[in-house]
Design a protein around this motif. Structure first.
Motif, PDB file in Angstrom:
ATOM      1  N   VAL A   1       0.856  -1.185   0.000  1.00  0.00           N
ATOM      2  CA  VAL A   1       0.000   0.000   0.000  1.00  0.00           C
ATOM      3  C   VAL A   1       0.890   1.233   0.000  1.00  0.00           C
ATOM      4  O   VAL A   1       1.922   1.275   0.688  1.00  0.00           O
ATOM      5  CB  VAL A   1      -0.922   0.024   1.235  1.00  0.00           C
ATOM      6  N   GLY A   2       0.514   2.240  -0.787  1.00  0.00           N
ATOM      7  CA  GLY A   2       1.322   3.451  -0.847  1.00  0.00           C
ATOM      8  C   GLY A   2       0.503   4.674  -1.183  1.00  0.00           C
ATOM      9  O   GLY A   2      -0.647   4.586  -1.613  1.00  0.00           O
ATOM     10  N   LEU A   3       1.122   5.823  -0.969  1.00  0.00           N
ATOM     11  CA  LEU A   3       0.565   7.117  -1.372  1.00  0.00           C
ATOM     12  C   LEU A   3       1.568   7.761  -2.323  1.00  0.00           C
ATOM     13  O   LEU A   3       2.711   8.018  -1.926  1.00  0.00           O
ATOM     14  CB  LEU A   3       0.357   8.028  -0.160  1.00  0.00           C
TER      15      LEU A   3
ATOM     16  N   GLY B   1      -6.172  -0.967   7.323  1.00  0.00           N
ATOM     17  CA  GLY B   1      -5.482  -0.313   8.419  1.00  0.00           C
ATOM     18  C   GLY B   1      -4.237   0.413   7.952  1.00  0.00           C
ATOM     19  O   GLY B   1      -3.943   1.531   8.394  1.00  0.00           O
ATOM     20  N   VAL B   2      -3.481  -0.207   7.040  1.00  0.00           N
ATOM     21  CA  VAL B   2      -2.288   0.422   6.479  1.00  0.00           C
ATOM     22  C   VAL B   2      -2.677   1.698   5.728  1.00  0.00           C
ATOM     23  O   VAL B   2      -2.033   2.741   5.866  1.00  0.00           O
ATOM     24  CB  VAL B   2      -1.546  -0.553   5.543  1.00  0.00           C
ATOM     25  N   ALA B   3      -3.726   1.610   4.922  1.00  0.00           N
ATOM     26  CA  ALA B   3      -4.181   2.780   4.182  1.00  0.00           C
ATOM     27  C   ALA B   3      -4.548   3.915   5.129  1.00  0.00           C
ATOM     28  O   ALA B   3      -4.206   5.078   4.885  1.00  0.00           O
ATOM     29  CB  ALA B   3      -5.371   2.408   3.295  1.00  0.00           C
ATOM     30  N   ARG B   4      -5.203   3.578   6.227  1.00  0.00           N
ATOM     31  CA  ARG B   4      -5.593   4.613   7.187  1.00  0.00           C
ATOM     32  C   ARG B   4      -4.369   5.249   7.841  1.00  0.00           C
ATOM     33  O   ARG B   4      -4.320   6.468   8.051  1.00  0.00           O
ATOM     34  CB  ARG B   4      -6.517   3.995   8.252  1.00  0.00           C
ATOM     35  N   VAL B   5      -3.360   4.439   8.154  1.00  0.00           N
ATOM     36  CA  VAL B   5      -2.122   4.989   8.718  1.00  0.00           C
ATOM     37  C   VAL B   5      -1.497   5.987   7.745  1.00  0.00           C
ATOM     38  O   VAL B   5      -1.088   7.091   8.128  1.00  0.00           O
ATOM     39  CB  VAL B   5      -1.127   3.859   9.054  1.00  0.00           C
ATOM     40  N   LEU B   6      -1.410   5.603   6.472  1.00  0.00           N
ATOM     41  CA  LEU B   6      -0.815   6.492   5.487  1.00  0.00           C
ATOM     42  C   LEU B   6      -1.625   7.775   5.314  1.00  0.00           C
ATOM     43  O   LEU B   6      -1.071   8.873   5.251  1.00  0.00           O
ATOM     44  CB  LEU B   6      -0.685   5.778   4.142  1.00  0.00           C
TER      45      LEU B   6
END
Length: 253
Positions: free
Chosen positions: A90-92, A141-146
Motif C-alpha cells: 500500500v502506498g501514497l 489499516g495500512v491505508a488509514r495509517v498512510l
C-alpha cells in the motif's frame, strides 16, 4: 492487481498492489513443485515471495509500507527492481514537488533510495510508522495509517506552489505543448543555474531530466491506451519513434 484512488486534498493517489498469487499458491501446494520437491517437511503451505517488479521513474515521491514500516520512496532517476513479498503493498504517490515540502527536506537527499519515515521526521510525527500484518482488514489499516500521516503533514505545511507549477509547465499532459527548460526558466524568472538547483531540491533531479521523465510517461500513457509508438511519439513532441526509444532505453534499460 493494482488499484489507485485520487485523494485531492493530499495532492496524492492512494494505491494498492496485490501480487497474483495463483501460481505461487499452486506451486506451494503441489508436492511435485512446492515444499516437498525442495525436500522440506510437509506442513502448512506458504506462498513464496512475489516476483520482482520493475519500478519506472515518474517524477513523484511515495510513502509506502513494507514489512510493517512506513518508508519514503524517493524520486527515481532511472528504473529499479522492487523485491516485494506476496503480501499486498500500500502506498501514497504524491504529485511532483509535494512530498519533499511536507517532509521539510530536499528531494535530492532522498532520490534513488528508500528511507524510513522515522529517520526523516522522527518521533511523535511518525508514531504510525509500524503497522500490523494480516489480510484485507490490515490493508485497510495500512491505508488509514498512510492517510492519517499524510493528513497531519499536510495540515502543518505551507506548500510553495512553484514546484507544482514548474512540473505542470514541463508536462505535456498538463501543458501542451510542454515548455522547454529555457522557457520555464524565463517564465519563473530564474537563471538556468537557479532552476537546476531548485529543481534538484524540489524533485530530486534537474529540470531537463524531469522533463524527459514526464514526456516519456506521457508517451507511455498513450501507448497503453492503444496508440502506436509512432503516433504517441509525435503527439508528445518527440522528433520520431527512435527518439522515444532512446529516452526509454536511458530510463529503463
Amino acid at each position: 492487481m493494482y488499484r489507485e484512488t485520487r485523494i485531492p486534498r493530499l495532492r496524492a493517489s492512494l494505491w494498492v498492489s496485490v501480487p497474483d498469487k495463483a501460481d505461487s499458491l499452486t506451486e506451494a501446494a503441489d508436492p511435485d513443485r512446492g515444499n516437498n520437491a525442495a525436500g522440506l517437511a510437509s506442513g502448512p503451505t506458504v506462498a513464496p515471495a512475489a516476483a520482482p517488479s520493475l519500478i519506472v521513474p515518474d517524477g513523484c515521491m511515495d510513502l509506502i509500507v513494507i514489512d510493517s514500516q512506513v518508508l519514503i520512496a524517493g524520486a527515481d532517476s532511472t528504473a529499479r527492481m522492487f523485491h516485494g513479498s506476496a503480501a499486498p503493498t500500500v502506498g501514497l504517490r504524491f504529485d511532483s514537488g509535494v512530498l519533499a515540502q511536507l517532509l521539510t527536506t530536499s528531494a535530492g537527499e532522498l532520490a534513488d533510495r528508500v528511507t524510513p519515515l522515522d529517520a526523516v521526521i522522527g518521533g511523535s510525527h511518525a508514531s504510525g510508522g509500524k503497522v500490523g500484518e494480516g489480510g484485507p482488514a490490515a490493508v485497510m489499516g495500512v491505508a488509514r495509517v498512510l492517510l492519517d500521516t499524510a493528513g497531519g503533514l499536510t495540515d502543518r505545511a505551507m506548500l510553495d506552489p512553484r514546484p507544482m507549477a514548474l512540473a505542470r509547465a514541463l508536462d505535456v499532459r498538463s501543458n501542451s505543448p510542454a515548455q522547454t527548460v529555457t522557457e520555464a526558466a524565463a517564465q519563473f524568472a530564474y537563471s538556468p543555474r537557479q532552476l537546476r538547483r531548485l529543481s534538484a531540491e524540489w524533485f530530486g533531479y534537474g529540470p531537463k531530466h524531469l522533463a524527459k521523465i514526464l514526456r516519456w510517461q506521457a508517451a507511455r500513457d498513450l501507448i497503453d491506451a492503444g496508440r502506436s509508438r509512432t503516433a504517441a511519439a509525435a503527439e508528445v513532441g518527440y522528433a520520431d519513434a527512435a527518439h522515444l526509444r532512446r529516452d526509454e532505453r536511458s530510463l529503463i534499460g
